[in-house]
Scaffold this active site. Sequence first.
Site, PDB file in Angstrom:
ATOM      1  N   ASP A   1       0.832  -1.164  -0.002  1.00 41.52           N
ATOM      2  CA  ASP A   1       0.131  -0.068  -0.006  1.00 41.52           C
ATOM      3  C   ASP A   1       0.854   1.299   0.042  1.00 41.52           C
ATOM      4  O   ASP A   1       1.716   1.538  -0.827  1.00 41.52           O
ATOM      5  CB  ASP A   1      -0.932  -0.153   1.236  1.00 41.52           C
ATOM      6  CG  ASP A   1      -2.157   0.966   1.177  1.00 41.52           C
ATOM      7  OD1 ASP A   1      -3.085   0.868   0.453  1.00 41.52           O
ATOM      8  OD2 ASP A   1      -1.941   1.942   1.788  1.00 41.52           O
TER       9      ASP A   1
ATOM     10  N   TYR B   1      -1.816  11.365   2.584  1.00 40.57           N
ATOM     11  CA  TYR B   1      -2.800  11.657   1.490  1.00 40.57           C
ATOM     12  C   TYR B   1      -2.811  13.323   1.295  1.00 40.57           C
ATOM     13  O   TYR B   1      -2.899  13.597   0.241  1.00 40.57           O
ATOM     14  CB  TYR B   1      -4.245  11.040   1.724  1.00 40.57           C
ATOM     15  CG  TYR B   1      -4.306   9.730   1.933  1.00 40.57           C
ATOM     16  CD1 TYR B   1      -4.566   8.851   0.571  1.00 40.57           C
ATOM     17  CD2 TYR B   1      -4.094   8.921   2.880  1.00 40.57           C
ATOM     18  CE1 TYR B   1      -4.778   7.697   0.511  1.00 40.57           C
ATOM     19  CE2 TYR B   1      -4.440   7.634   2.727  1.00 40.57           C
ATOM     20  CZ  TYR B   1      -4.663   6.899   1.915  1.00 40.57           C
ATOM     21  OH  TYR B   1      -4.824   5.497   1.829  1.00 40.57           O
TER      22      TYR B   1
ATOM     23  N   HIS C   1      -7.056  -6.589  -1.563  1.00 39.10           N
ATOM     24  CA  HIS C   1      -6.052  -5.757  -1.015  1.00 39.10           C
ATOM     25  C   HIS C   1      -5.187  -5.904  -0.059  1.00 39.10           C
ATOM     26  O   HIS C   1      -3.881  -5.615  -0.041  1.00 39.10           O
ATOM     27  CB  HIS C   1      -6.696  -4.366  -0.777  1.00 39.10           C
ATOM     28  CG  HIS C   1      -5.620  -3.085  -0.873  1.00 39.10           C
ATOM     29  ND1 HIS C   1      -4.982  -2.850  -2.009  1.00 39.10           N
ATOM     30  CD2 HIS C   1      -5.125  -2.532   0.264  1.00 39.10           C
ATOM     31  CE1 HIS C   1      -4.226  -1.726  -1.453  1.00 39.10           C
ATOM     32  NE2 HIS C   1      -4.083  -1.679  -0.281  1.00 39.10           N
TER      33      HIS C   1
END
Length: 299
Positions: A112, A222, A277
Amino acid sequence: MQADTPPGRYTRNRLTSFVNDDLTFDVIDEGPLDGTPIVLLHGFPQTATQWSRLTPFLHESGYRTIAPVQRGYSPGARPRGRFAYRISALVGDTTALITALGDGPVHLVGHDWGSTVAWATAAQRPDLVRTLTSVSVPHPMAFARSLVSSSQAFRTCYMALFQLPWIPEAVISAAFRAAGPAGRPGLRRRAAALSGLDEEQFDRVRRDIVDSGALSYALNWYRAMPIVDRRRAGQKVSAPTTHVSSTRDVFMARRGAELTAEYVTGPFGHEILDATHWIPEERPAELAAIILARTGGAG
């Protein structure tokens, strides 16, 4: 299978923490102290504990695993402001960790967001990376190209929402607490299923990220995305590399994985697992075998 002989000299003392930018990072250092180091970089919304199902397979093959709790997640490494979470700062943390281990490059694995940092570290500091195994997230430029050539923009539209102040924290915290031990069991199961996490992972995220106060700092990864050094974003990786993707990843489109080979100049392989994921937890034995196949070819 035995671990390959380290090309350098590594500390034989357990590394429980390291310092960079006046920040103190926690580390989970396990496996034989004389083994070749494999550095494991976790993603969002997890900590170094995400590797707990995978590492025993690496230890059995003689490798030592070093899993840092990254910037924003470690209680002693939570600077304020998104600028502190730009990629160059995250690469600096990984560089400091590898340097603290001793004299010699390491095998680097990331999942990730940890994969994004691993790609950047391997590109910018090839002297520190023997091999690279990226899990789920492809090379940054391959990811960027997939945004306009596949369903990737739709799959990661939440990243735009994460740019908002305080609202993501409020929504995510409320959701995890409503589905926590004191909440409704049915809601907990549905929330875990929606995220793709199993219930153990869901509880771990609630405990390690939401309850610990790490959420706002983790979201800064982010919020720092617009701070991009375009000169470095497309840098290619020379280390032997394997990218691992999965068939049921709702966050990553296949296109990014398909484009990744264009950004590796060394030996490259692409492995696809039947998983969501969360590959390190869901397919630890299979992922360990892929990592070992790559690291074993570097000795």
